[in-house]
Write a protein that holds these residues in place. Structure first.
Motif, mmCIF file in Angstrom:
data_model
loop_
_atom_site.group_PDB
_atom_site.id
_atom_site.type_symbol
_atom_site.label_atom_id
_atom_site.label_comp_id
_atom_site.label_asym_id
_atom_site.label_seq_id
_atom_site.Cartn_x
_atom_site.Cartn_y
_atom_site.Cartn_z
ATOM 1 N N UNK A 184 0.870 -1.276 -0.088
ATOM 2 C CA UNK A 184 0.050 0.142 0.137
ATOM 3 C C UNK A 184 0.915 1.251 0.099
ATOM 4 N N UNK A 185 0.678 2.297 -1.196
ATOM 5 C CA UNK A 185 1.687 3.187 -0.985
ATOM 6 C C UNK A 185 1.163 4.136 0.032
ATOM 7 N N UNK A 186 2.313 4.660 0.562
ATOM 8 C CA UNK A 186 2.376 5.491 1.782
ATOM 9 C C UNK A 186 1.822 4.898 2.930
ATOM 10 N N UNK A 187 1.851 3.655 3.055
ATOM 11 C CA UNK A 187 1.095 3.159 4.557
ATOM 12 C C UNK A 187 1.916 3.465 5.705
ATOM 13 N N UNK A 240 4.776 6.121 7.709
ATOM 14 C CA UNK A 240 5.465 7.340 7.534
ATOM 15 C C UNK A 240 7.000 7.201 7.920
ATOM 16 N N UNK A 241 7.271 6.280 8.713
ATOM 17 C CA UNK A 241 8.638 5.977 9.054
ATOM 18 C C UNK A 241 8.717 4.675 9.659
ATOM 19 N N UNK A 242 10.097 4.275 9.969
ATOM 20 C CA UNK A 242 10.640 2.990 10.236
ATOM 21 C C UNK A 242 9.950 2.551 11.690
ATOM 22 N N UNK A 243 9.830 3.535 12.450
ATOM 23 C CA UNK A 243 9.274 2.984 13.870
ATOM 24 C C UNK A 243 7.657 2.664 13.551
ATOM 25 N N UNK A 244 6.753 3.177 12.850
ATOM 26 C CA UNK A 244 5.652 2.612 12.416
ATOM 27 C C UNK A 244 5.388 1.270 11.966
ATOM 28 N N UNK A 245 6.614 1.339 10.999
ATOM 29 C CA UNK A 245 6.698 0.085 10.342
ATOM 30 C C UNK A 245 6.971 -1.115 11.261
ATOM 31 N N UNK A 246 8.045 -0.916 12.256
ATOM 32 C CA UNK A 246 8.403 -1.837 12.994
ATOM 33 C C UNK A 246 7.321 -2.278 13.937
ATOM 34 N N UNK A 247 6.154 -1.384 14.531
ATOM 35 C CA UNK A 247 5.279 -1.642 15.450
ATOM 36 C C UNK A 247 4.284 -2.631 14.798
ATOM 37 N N UNK A 248 3.947 -2.318 13.500
ATOM 38 C CA UNK A 248 2.855 -2.869 12.731
ATOM 39 C C UNK A 248 3.238 -4.157 12.371
ATOM 40 N N UNK A 300 -5.067 -0.736 9.090
ATOM 41 C CA UNK A 300 -5.130 0.801 9.290
ATOM 42 C C UNK A 300 -5.275 1.431 10.783
ATOM 43 N N UNK A 301 -5.827 0.358 11.619
ATOM 44 C CA UNK A 301 -6.077 0.708 13.059
ATOM 45 C C UNK A 301 -4.573 0.323 13.480
ATOM 46 N N UNK A 302 -3.757 -0.637 13.045
ATOM 47 C CA UNK A 302 -2.499 -0.736 13.836
ATOM 48 C C UNK A 302 -1.574 0.236 13.476
ATOM 49 N N UNK A 303 -1.740 0.976 12.288
ATOM 50 C CA UNK A 303 -1.115 2.118 11.856
ATOM 51 C C UNK A 303 -1.130 3.223 12.582
ATOM 52 N N UNK A 304 -2.614 3.530 12.917
ATOM 53 C CA UNK A 304 -3.221 4.902 13.809
ATOM 54 C C UNK A 304 -2.482 4.616 14.981
#
Ligand code: TF8
Length: 337
Positions: A110-113, A115-123, A328-332
């Motif tokens: 998903x494009x622009x899912x 914003x940064x590595x921290x969000x990616x790691x958490x999800x 989406x919820x996990x990213x939020x």
């Protein structure tokens, strides 16, 4: 003499302690082929080495990883098939190339899912990341951890891309994945799916005009030798995933499985740090190698973003509305954490 004897005694004691630990566990002599697509001198290659060292150490030298880079065992797609069939034990590669096997993997495209590595790691390391990973099992693959490939950026040889319209007609190599094909068609490019192992030659012979990958890969694969323009798009975050053949995994003891999983986690932590440190300075390196770097104005970045959001509906339909919402919820949640 005395000191020397003591040293030898200590060394023997340490050595037996090491093998003693491994012997107490159910660990056999094993040789594991671990394939990957980038060069040995790349973030992928360095982390493969860390993984190999950790497995060897934790198994008292009994489990040996033979890390084989540069797609010498095949492209991502070929290696996945070899793992499923049981002809190869392990690999690391892009999640995007798994979409033909497990459609849910497309959620990470998903494009622009993130914003940064921290969000990616958490999800990715959280419950929904695990859930998507576990879907591979019914297809004959066991996912251990996600590594970071990184935020992808555009390079090409045709023109400096500074606005949406500049994408028009650029023959762009993309991964073998429908979301990527759709994304770049939507932006006006002529998207050509090709395995990574054929990419350098395709750029060199001008079979394609451009490609998109994280800075790290543009550097380690020497794309700067055959590409002039780089546009900072950060259009999507790509994970890598460490995979084991399920046929092979099911034949391992619990102790052996634990050795692999623990080492995979250590390699992941190393890999993300290493990749981020390299990415932070890679742009300066690429400039020094002669690439012309263009940043998008925020208005143009916004136009690309809007355009790409058109494909979200089809991604959600493909992976299922409930998984889409869960991610989406996990990213939020990661964003507010
Ligand atoms: C690509 C990916 C590659 C990975 C690698 C070969 O563009 O970003 O970096 O698949 O494992 O194909």
């Amino acid at each position: 003499m005395k000191i020397r004897q003591l040293t030898i005694a200590a060394a023997v004691a340490l050595a037996t302690l090491g093998t003693g630990l491994a012997q107490a566990q159910d660990i056999k002599n094993r040789l594991i082929r671990f394939g990957y697509g980038l060069n040995e001198v790349s973030n992928q290659g360095r982390a493969a080495k860390v993984f190999a060292d950790e497995v060897e150490k934790a198994s008292g030298g009994k489990m040996k990883i033979r890390a084989i880079g540069a797609a010498a065992l095949g492209s991502d797609v070929q290696m996945q098939q070899a793992l499923i069939g049981g002809a190869q034990e392990m690999m690391v590669g892009s999640t995007a190339t798994l979409v033909g096997i497990t459609k849910e993997m497309a959620i990470w495209d998903t494009p622009f899912l993130f914003n940064n590595g921290k969000e990616a790691d958490a999800v990715l390391d959280g419950p929904v990341g695990q859930k998507v990973m576990d879907k591979l099992q019914e297809k004959g693959l066991v996912g251990l951890v996600y590594w970071e490939n990184g935020f992808r950026n555009l390079t090409n040889n045709k023109r400096a891309v500074t606005k949406l319209e500049d994408m028009e007609g650029i023959k762009l190599r993309v991964m073998q994945n429908n979301v990527f094909i759709d994304s770049f068609k939507t932006l006006g490019a002529n998207a050509v799916p090709l395995p990574f192992s054929e990419l350098f030659t395709a750029l060199e012979t001008k079979t394609v005009d451009g490609q998109e990958n994280p800075y790290n890969t543009i550097l380690s694969s020497k794309f700067y030798e055959v590409q002039k323009y780089l546009t900072v798009t950060n259009h999507v975050y790509s994970p890598w995933i460490v995979l084991v053949s399920k046929k092979y995994w099911d034949g391992l003891s619990k102790d052996e499985q634990k050795v692999l999983l623990d080492a995979a986690k250590k390699s992941r932590d190393f890999e993300r740090k290493d990749t981020r440190a390299e990415a932070d300075k890679a742009l300066a390196d690429l400039r020094a190698k002669g690439m012309q770097v263009n940043e998008l104005s925020s208005a143009e970045a916004g136009r690309m973003r809007d355009k790409l959001s058109a494909i979200n509906t089809s991604i959600a339909a493909n992976v299922g509305e409930s998984l889409w919402k869960e991610v989406q919820d996990a990213v939020a949640q990661a964003r507010t954490a």
